[in-house]
Design an enzyme around this catalytic site. Structure first.
Site, mmCIF file in Angstrom:
data_model
loop_
_atom_site.group_PDB
_atom_site.id
_atom_site.type_symbol
_atom_site.label_atom_id
_atom_site.label_comp_id
_atom_site.label_asym_id
_atom_site.label_seq_id
_atom_site.Cartn_x
_atom_site.Cartn_y
_atom_site.Cartn_z
ATOM 1 N N ASP A 129 0.881 -1.203 -0.136
ATOM 2 C CA ASP A 129 -0.063 -0.065 0.100
ATOM 3 C C ASP A 129 0.879 1.361 0.109
ATOM 4 O O ASP A 129 1.755 1.211 0.813
ATOM 5 C CB ASP A 129 -0.632 0.140 1.319
ATOM 6 C CG ASP A 129 -2.052 -1.072 1.357
ATOM 7 O OD1 ASP A 129 -2.146 -1.543 0.207
ATOM 8 O OD2 ASP A 129 -2.422 -1.120 2.583
ATOM 9 N N CYS A 363 -26.684 3.878 24.935
ATOM 10 C CA CYS A 363 -26.644 5.095 24.693
ATOM 11 C C CYS A 363 -27.953 5.573 23.633
ATOM 12 O O CYS A 363 -28.747 6.114 24.324
ATOM 13 C CB CYS A 363 -25.347 5.373 23.593
ATOM 14 S SG CYS A 363 -24.729 6.911 23.624
ATOM 15 N N MET A 366 -30.827 4.024 24.909
ATOM 16 C CA MET A 366 -31.400 4.503 26.289
ATOM 17 C C MET A 366 -32.221 5.683 26.034
ATOM 18 O O MET A 366 -33.235 5.887 26.436
ATOM 19 C CB MET A 366 -30.121 4.974 27.217
ATOM 20 C CG MET A 366 -30.481 5.747 28.274
ATOM 21 S SD MET A 366 -30.348 7.383 28.073
ATOM 22 C CE MET A 366 -30.171 8.069 29.913
ATOM 23 N N HIS A 491 -21.138 3.256 26.995
ATOM 24 C CA HIS A 491 -21.157 2.091 26.326
ATOM 25 C C HIS A 491 -20.641 0.818 27.282
ATOM 26 O O HIS A 491 -19.481 0.683 27.108
ATOM 27 C CB HIS A 491 -20.274 2.403 25.205
ATOM 28 C CG HIS A 491 -20.882 3.564 24.083
ATOM 29 N ND1 HIS A 491 -21.503 2.725 23.126
ATOM 30 C CD2 HIS A 491 -20.810 4.486 24.043
ATOM 31 C CE1 HIS A 491 -22.261 3.717 22.281
ATOM 32 N NE2 HIS A 491 -21.771 4.775 22.961
ATOM 33 N N GLU A 493 -20.412 -2.284 26.753
ATOM 34 C CA GLU A 493 -19.723 -3.138 25.769
ATOM 35 C C GLU A 493 -18.435 -2.796 25.782
ATOM 36 O O GLU A 493 -17.528 -3.987 25.409
ATOM 37 C CB GLU A 493 -20.527 -3.120 24.531
ATOM 38 C CG GLU A 493 -20.379 -2.195 23.417
ATOM 39 C CD GLU A 493 -20.850 -0.783 23.773
ATOM 40 O OE1 GLU A 493 -21.726 -0.652 24.774
ATOM 41 O OE2 GLU A 493 -21.290 0.163 22.891
HETATM 42 N N1 GLN Z 1 -26.580 10.230 18.809
HETATM 43 C C1 GLN Z 1 -26.670 10.127 20.225
HETATM 44 C C2 GLN Z 1 -25.651 11.072 20.927
HETATM 45 O O1 GLN Z 1 -24.850 11.762 20.335
HETATM 46 C C3 GLN Z 1 -26.316 8.806 20.634
HETATM 47 C C4 GLN Z 1 -24.865 8.459 20.607
HETATM 48 C C5 GLN Z 1 -24.571 7.081 20.837
HETATM 49 O O2 GLN Z 1 -25.324 6.105 20.747
HETATM 50 N N2 GLN Z 1 -23.393 6.695 20.701
HETATM 51 O O3 GLN Z 1 -26.087 11.607 22.073
#
Ligand code: GLN
Length: 519
Positions: A129, A363, A366, A491, A493
């Protein structure tokens, strides 16, 4: 490969970290569409990074940081900023030495911290590359500068299996090694990605033609689970050869007991559950990589096989909702950005809430749970997030105060780990078993405090808040109303690893198992 080797070395008592160098020009992958590059992984210190750092953390169980991911864009930005400050004292600024020096400076940064015995540097892309050339030149120089045995090069190549001819081909390996040698780098070890085992005679042929020792060609065959790969490499003695070439002496054999225990559980589940992952990037496997992996970890501890069914939120509507979510033991509404597919997500929340199916919102997921509650229970029919409908009369999710004056996109979200105080007696408290937790964030919008009282009176529990700012980080329903309903602004996860599965995922899987057995 990098993560598996690091795991083996770590299991032998060495302290190891992995860094990823990506040859693309974005300063970081934070501005990349998930379709382009899969999930964007966030570190504790708030760096938006390549998803490979997620693998590194999941395998090593040690957090990474901004220093672990460097792109061409970041290198050039530093060099250009230095030039504008006059640091090059009138010199012509060039790829060699200025760009390569900056690459080398960053490549050796973590090593100089004194915290690690070994730093593995993964270079993204493919030999040949155009974009990787300065990185390879930096590696060549580093190997030349460092004492013998302090720096080795491991080259990962593909050995394709031609199904029609039932034949493995070594030619691509020979060619890529040739190209690497043209850059002045002679690999010390070659690892071949392959679908089927590579016969010894073929390994010897690769060794001879590629100018590496006969004991230094390894295969990395497709495995049932990526978590099996460290064991498969260890069986071939890869870690021994690496340590020999790096001149380590008397390093004990790896202790892989915990790892093996995890695999035993993973491969002998006693039950199974079906979980829906509702999101809009479902076409690309890697877009929700950490969520998928967190389910693998959480499934294993529960001795439960978690079948994750991706459900496209954009095509979810009242007419097909039941059919698409039929038979699900849990519903996870995924993170995301922008308005596409959000009505589908809201419908999925409603379905989970009304049918008492375990629900987990992450996120944006929620935020959708909050909107759904406002619309359906508080009867605020136009409730929405200002991200989606800026003019809504009921902005239950709104832009965070500090976000309102920002004009640039890259690296400006609320990023990284923040503390969160949990309310005693809530589901969140029960899950974490502690009053104070920290989890990683990546968002611009938040729960609008103006609706806090109203929501609580209507039965939504605000179970986690940031201790400094008061921002609502977790919402849930009492367990006497719903068996498992939780939405988190962060998050979780991202912090799930093989040896430390994330507690919300573990309990969500438990709730799904209960749902399944109650059928
Ligand atoms: N879009 C939403 C925010 O900026 C949620 C972001 C997300 O899910 N990571 O608050």
């Amino acid at each position: 490969m990098a993560a598996s080797l690091a795991r083996l070395l770590q299991s032998r008592g060495l302290s190891v970290t992995i860094q990823k160098f990506d040859p693309y020009i974005n300063v970081d992958p934070g501005t990349l569409n998930p379709y382009e590059h899969g999930e964007c992984y966030v570190t504790n210190d708030g760096a938006e990074t390549d998803l490979d750092l997620g693998h590194y953390e999941r395998f090593l169980n040690v957090p990474t940081s901004q220093a672990n991911n460097v792109t061409t864009g970041r290198i050039y930005k530093t060099v250009i900023d230095n030039e504008r400050e006059g640091l090059y004292l009138g010199k012509t600024v060039q790829i060699i030495p200025h760009i390569t020096d900056e690459i080398k400076r960053r490549m050796t940064l973590l090593g100089k911290s004194g915290k690690f015995d070994i730093v593995i540097t993964e270079i993204g892309g493919t030999v040949g590359d155009m974009e990787s050339t300065p990185f390879l030149e930096a590696v060549r120089q580093l190997q030349w500068e460092m004492p013998d045995g302090d720096c080795i090069v491991l080259h990962l190549t593909l050995v394709p299996f031609l199904h029609a001819a039932q034949e493995l081909k070594t030619k691509p390996t020979q060619h890529s090694v040739k190209m690497l040698q043209q850059e002045g780098i002679k690999p010390d070890i070659i690892v071949c990605r392959t679908e089927v085992p590579i016969p010894d005679a073929m390994k010897r042929k690769i060794a001879l033609f590629c100018n590496v020792k006969a004991d230094s060609v390894f295969e990395n065959q497709d495995a049932k689970s990526i978590y099996e790969v460290p064991l498969l490499l260890h069986m071939q003695g890869l870690d021994d050869i690496v340590l020999k070439k790096l001149k380590f002496r008397n390093i004990p054999q790896p202790d892989l007991t915990d790892w093996q225990n995890f695999l035993n559980k993973l491969f002998s589940p006693k039950s199974e559950v079906d979980v829906a992952l509702v999101g809009k990037y479902v076409e690309l496997q890697d877009a929700y990589k950490s969520i998928q992996e967190a389910f693998v970890h959480a499934g294993a501890v529960n001795l439960c096989k978690v079948h994750v069914h991706t459900v496209h939120s954009e095509y979810l509507d009242a007419s097909n909702l039941k059919e698409k979510l039929k038979g699900m033991d849990g519903i996870l509404v995924a993170p995301g950005f922008g308005g596409r597919g959000i009505e589908g997500k809201i419908l999925a929340v409603k379905y989970a809430r009304e049918n008492k199916i375990p629900f987990f919102g992450i996120c944006l997921g929620m935020q959708m749970a909050v909107i759904e509650y406002a619309r359906d229970v508080l009867k605020l029919k136009d409730a929405c997030s200002t991200e989606v409908r800026p003019q809504t009369k009921n902005p239950v999710i709104d832009l965070m105060e500090e976000q309102k004056t920002l004009t640039t996109k890259g690296g400006t979200m609320r990023l990284g780990a923040y503390d969160c105080r949990l309310k005693e007696g809530t589901l969140a408290y029960k899950i974490y078993g502690s009053k104070m937790i920290a989890e990683r964030h990546r968002h611009r919008y938040e729960f609008n405090e103006q609706y806090a009282d109203m929501m609580e009176k209507a039965g939504l529990v605000l179970s986690g808040r940031n201790p400094q700012t008061g921002l609502v980080e977790i919402v849930e329903l009492p367990q006497k109303v719903h068996p498992f309903f939780i939405g988190v602004q962060f998050h979780p996860e991202l912090s799930s690893t093989v040896l430390k599965p994330q507690p919300i995922f573990v309990n969500f899987v438990k709730a799904a198992m209960k749902h399944r057995s109650g059928k």
